[in-house]
Design an enzyme around this catalytic site. Sequence first.
Site, PDB file in Angstrom:
ATOM      1  N   SER A 152       0.848  -1.197   0.000  1.00 21.57           N
ATOM      2  CA  SER A 152       0.000   0.000   0.000  1.00 21.57           C
ATOM      3  C   SER A 152       0.877   1.238   0.000  1.00 21.57           C
ATOM      4  O   SER A 152       2.000   1.217   0.523  1.00 21.57           O
ATOM      5  CB  SER A 152      -0.894   0.014   1.249  1.00 21.57           C
ATOM      6  OG  SER A 152      -1.590   1.256   1.358  1.00 21.57           O
ATOM      7  N   TYR A 166      -2.185  -1.095  10.150  1.00 25.77           N
ATOM      8  CA  TYR A 166      -2.181  -1.268   8.694  1.00 25.77           C
ATOM      9  C   TYR A 166      -0.913  -0.681   8.085  1.00 25.77           C
ATOM     10  O   TYR A 166      -0.211  -1.362   7.321  1.00 25.77           O
ATOM     11  CB  TYR A 166      -3.421  -0.594   8.100  1.00 25.77           C
ATOM     12  CG  TYR A 166      -3.559  -0.768   6.603  1.00 25.77           C
ATOM     13  CD1 TYR A 166      -4.062  -1.945   6.072  1.00 25.77           C
ATOM     14  CD2 TYR A 166      -3.192   0.248   5.724  1.00 25.77           C
ATOM     15  CE1 TYR A 166      -4.192  -2.123   4.695  1.00 25.77           C
ATOM     16  CE2 TYR A 166      -3.313   0.088   4.356  1.00 25.77           C
ATOM     17  CZ  TYR A 166      -3.822  -1.097   3.848  1.00 25.77           C
ATOM     18  OH  TYR A 166      -3.936  -1.261   2.481  1.00 25.77           O
TER      19      TYR A 166
END
Length: 263
Positions: A152, A166
């Site tokens: 990401s 995350y």
Amino acid sequence: MDYKSLFDVKDKVVLVTGGSRGIGEMIATGFVAAGSKVYITSRSADVCYKVAKELSTQGPGQCIAIPADLQKKSEIERLVAELSQKEDHLDVLINNAGANWNEPIETYPDDAFEKVVNLNLKRIFTLTQACLPLLTAKASRENTSSVINIGSIDGIRAPPQETYAYSASKGGLHHMSRHMAGKIGYKGVRVNVIAPGAFQSKMMKATLDKFHDQIVSKLAVKRIGSMEDIAGTCIYLSSRAGQYTNGATVTVDGGAVVSTANL
């Protein structure tokens, strides 16, 4: 040079985790459309079988569902055992399944942090490790297997949301992928990362519902990502075109990380 075969992935055997929705489904769709034999796995069995049937109907490739809860090591072992009964090798492993949690630092739950890091980082190592015999079975210097870890842009930048586990897990995944690339490349297995930005997925739905126009306004390309964007990058990394790319982190974000629109 045979340009027609440069991006050819026809008949390749592919495993996509989290392949029944979002980015995973986009990737699986792209490989099936390119003639690959694609296995998808997700925790929701009903959805997994439904998507596999739909993609196989679209063709020309095949899609087969093997549902599994990748939070559990025993489920990963079962998944790989079942895959090994069906296939004698694996050309492409796409580690896409992931989780997220957004909460202020003062109340961020310990169990949520552990769950996110376990799925997004630890179990990617577990699954890749378990798949190595399949990945190396037919691999060579001229025809390597490909592991693609879906990271990401939040593993590159500090995200605006309070998604501590995350961003930490994705940053760790990016670095672990580089480490793995340096160690198993000689076995004929390349490891690369794709770091997506904004795509229409279940994980991003709430954010895009609230901030779609704001996000797009900061991107030079003025749109969020499409199926062709993410699937095309995966196909490049899995084809002859990507055979010399190893240990790379490819941002597929419309320029979000380098955007100066908010300065």
